[in-house]
Design an enzyme around this catalytic site. Sequence first.
Site, PDB file in Angstrom:
ATOM      1  N   MET A   1       0.843  -1.205   0.000  1.00  0.00           N
ATOM      2  CA  MET A   1       0.000   0.000   0.000  1.00  0.00           C
ATOM      3  C   MET A   1       0.876   1.253   0.000  1.00  0.00           C
ATOM      4  O   MET A   1       1.738   1.367  -0.860  1.00  0.00           O
ATOM      5  CB  MET A   1      -0.990  -0.068   1.151  1.00  0.00           C
ATOM      6  N   SER A   2       0.704   2.133   0.967  1.00  0.00           N
ATOM      7  CA  SER A   2       1.386   3.428   0.820  1.00  0.00           C
ATOM      8  C   SER A   2       2.898   3.384   1.014  1.00  0.00           C
ATOM      9  O   SER A   2       3.574   4.380   0.766  1.00  0.00           O
ATOM     10  CB  SER A   2       0.755   4.450   1.762  1.00  0.00           C
ATOM     11  N   VAL A   3       3.422   2.234   1.427  1.00  0.00           N
ATOM     12  CA  VAL A   3       4.880   2.076   1.405  1.00  0.00           C
ATOM     13  C   VAL A   3       5.375   2.224  -0.043  1.00  0.00           C
ATOM     14  O   VAL A   3       6.501   2.659  -0.286  1.00  0.00           O
ATOM     15  CB  VAL A   3       5.288   0.708   2.008  1.00  0.00           C
TER      16      VAL A   3
END
Lengths: 419, 419
Positions: free
Chosen positions: A135-137
């Site tokens: 995801m936002s990684v």
Amino acid sequence: MSVATSSSQTSPTAAQSDPNTLGWMQGLPPPQDRTVAFADSSFRNFPELRWAWSNIRQLVPTVNVWRGAGPASVLPRADHDIGASASVTMDGRPMTFARMLEETYSDGIAVLHRGRLIYERYFGALKPHKPHIAMSVTKSFTGTLAGILISEGRIDPQAPVTDYLPEMKSSAFGDARVREVMDMTTGLEYTEVYTDRNSHVWALRRANGMAPLEPGYDGPTTNFDFLCVQKKQGEHGRAFAYKTVNTDVLAWICRRASGLTLAELLSERIWQPIGAEEDAHYHVDRVGTESGGGGLSTTLRDLARFGETMRNHGRFNGRQIVPGSVVEDIARGGDPEKFKPAGYTTLPGASYRNQWWVTHNAHGAYMARGIHGQGIYVDPKAEMVIARYASHPAAGNVANDPVTLPAYMALAKDLMAGG
Amino acid sequence: MSVATSSSQTSPTAAQSDPNTLGWMQGLPPPQDRTVAFADSSFRNFPELRWAWSNIRQLVPTVNVWRGAGPASVLPRADHDIGASASVTMDGRPMTFARMLEETYSDGIAVLHRGRLIYERYFGALKPHKPHIAMSVTKSFTGTLAGILISEGRIDPQAPVTDYLPEMKSSAFGDARVREVMDMTTGLEYTEVYTDRNSHVWALRRANGMAPLEPGYDGPTTNFDFLCVQKKQGEHGRAFAYKTVNTDVLAWICRRASGLTLAELLSERIWQPIGAEEDAHYHVDRVGTESGGGGLSTTLRDLARFGETMRNHGRFNGRQIVPGSVVEDIARGGDPEKFKPAGYTTLPGASYRNQWWVTHNAHGAYMARGIHGQGIYVDPKAEMVIARYASHPAAGNVANDPVTLPAYMALAKDLMAGG
């Protein structure tokens, strides 16, 4: 400091929601009440998501990030059971590292100290060779790739976005600069409230292929079309506001500047050089566009390799992969004054720079963060890197941070003390 | 012998339809008239399919077939340009091996002689590290896995299908035996006419996720549900009739007998042991079921490794991977009298055994075959294996065989003569 973790307190525990125990997608075929599906969005429900985040490729189209033909780089091991490392949560509860992992629904954790893998555990549906959605990684990979292209003179951070994407002239990004996009200081109408299906983030998901389209849907059906209709609200450059569309615009700038797809760029500049163990993958929209803001899946060890590359000033696997200046720019951080108004109570004094979260704490730690507890935590002073995948019931780190961040800092101190 | 190749004669040539030249899915984003999409089924059009068959993972959900953590097995090279090898097509035209490749829309070809890779070429959208969809070549993998499980006593080929799949009692398979399913001698109402959207094969594709669902669709939405409603027509055991549902039933029997998914079974029994260079993948239906009848994608070299394993009586990479008895059973073939009524004019005297096509020619050659020209050709006498991926405009080998099969036989003779 009282930070409510109500959503996790009312959810089944990690043990109770273990996807193997519950039998999600097991059985040949799985029974209907144990099926995790894309079409009805059940893959986003808890506890279904505990299976889904380790198997996203079975639910949506993806594109490979090739690891190359060579051997995987060696991650030297020095096993050290740090499970008993003690900390105190932000709301005052005594905690151990092992209990933290369970309480925050970890799917896997890898701790590197001075370049050695000292602790590695898997839970839930994750296995060493399986990719988990970051995801936002993903954003921190995009930001680092942008940094590399800047260092090569292919992107000018002070240039207008429209120098690279003239099609965005009449959108919110029409008068934004690359730097504002990189640091998420654009002024946008777009909202990112994961629990509200009317929030713009859900419209983004429909456009980029991560949410099913309702019958009669007539909105944008590609990532690019969605970005081009975003509207401005407020001023650019004033304050940090976490909005995924910035990263998707940055990914487009990287594609235009490099002439490569994001998957090719990541493979060429990072995945092959670090000697990744497994291919990574991005989910793609209906025209093959990778989601640069949240679509990457990697194995835990490869996430750790990237974290260690950053800690080591961009050097890993015997070569300089990310220019040292790019890492230093990130580690130095952005402007905490611009970050403050966003009101992250668990991150006092922090900033956001090139798609990384910078703590400005005593160890100069900085982070990549995903909304279900995925993360990379780089602690330069303690020479420690933590890579973690998780499937926390709460979409947002406000439930994770009070437990994880003190545990990371406590572990860093233990390791520095030789403990 | 006159075999019409009308569809290829009216289609653009391989050079004219080259997906790179035409720019399919190129551009950031690709222009609308160069987009290959799943939702409108345009990925099955020619020339779009020339891009799609090398990129199927970007269009549909898939599951990985893990290659394992070890190094790829060595494919020793002994380059030998056999492009000038001369043959005569079934309709009497002089041909060369290189021209055959172009005329039959090859995406890649690998020729092994005595275990050495003597010739390897890539065309269209295929690259050495990229998987290409094998389509019905998948069946030969499923048949070989079933053979392995039979040799271990986990499947009894004489047993009724319902011993493994009691849910199929009221379907066409309710009174069929495993052997009849393996050799496709079941009597089924199901039809497999790729050019007729009302043919049952299209209903199978809707159920298994390889065709979009029209609004209001209320048919089966999983592979298993589709198989359970198949109706009997005629007698089992009498004659060969090529119907993909048999292989999908066989795949279910393999899952039940092994307790593994098909992807796990293929990884464990074949992909890891052969030392595959890259992961393979299957497309999956809405509950994660692999299409055992047509959903596998592999790299060309890994397809060649499997072919060489078969040629070498199941030994490869220093170990016995497929029991010799399983290979011999396949190579010996089935009953040509049962095959004859199917009327394959390009395969006189052939038979079908365990999901392989057996020529019974002077060299004892046998084949795995996909409908757009994908294939494995094992020539035991010439110690030759040909692995090929292709994206022929005609769905069916009647347009391929008249050109490819004489070329393969001519090459075999050249190699035996030391040419």
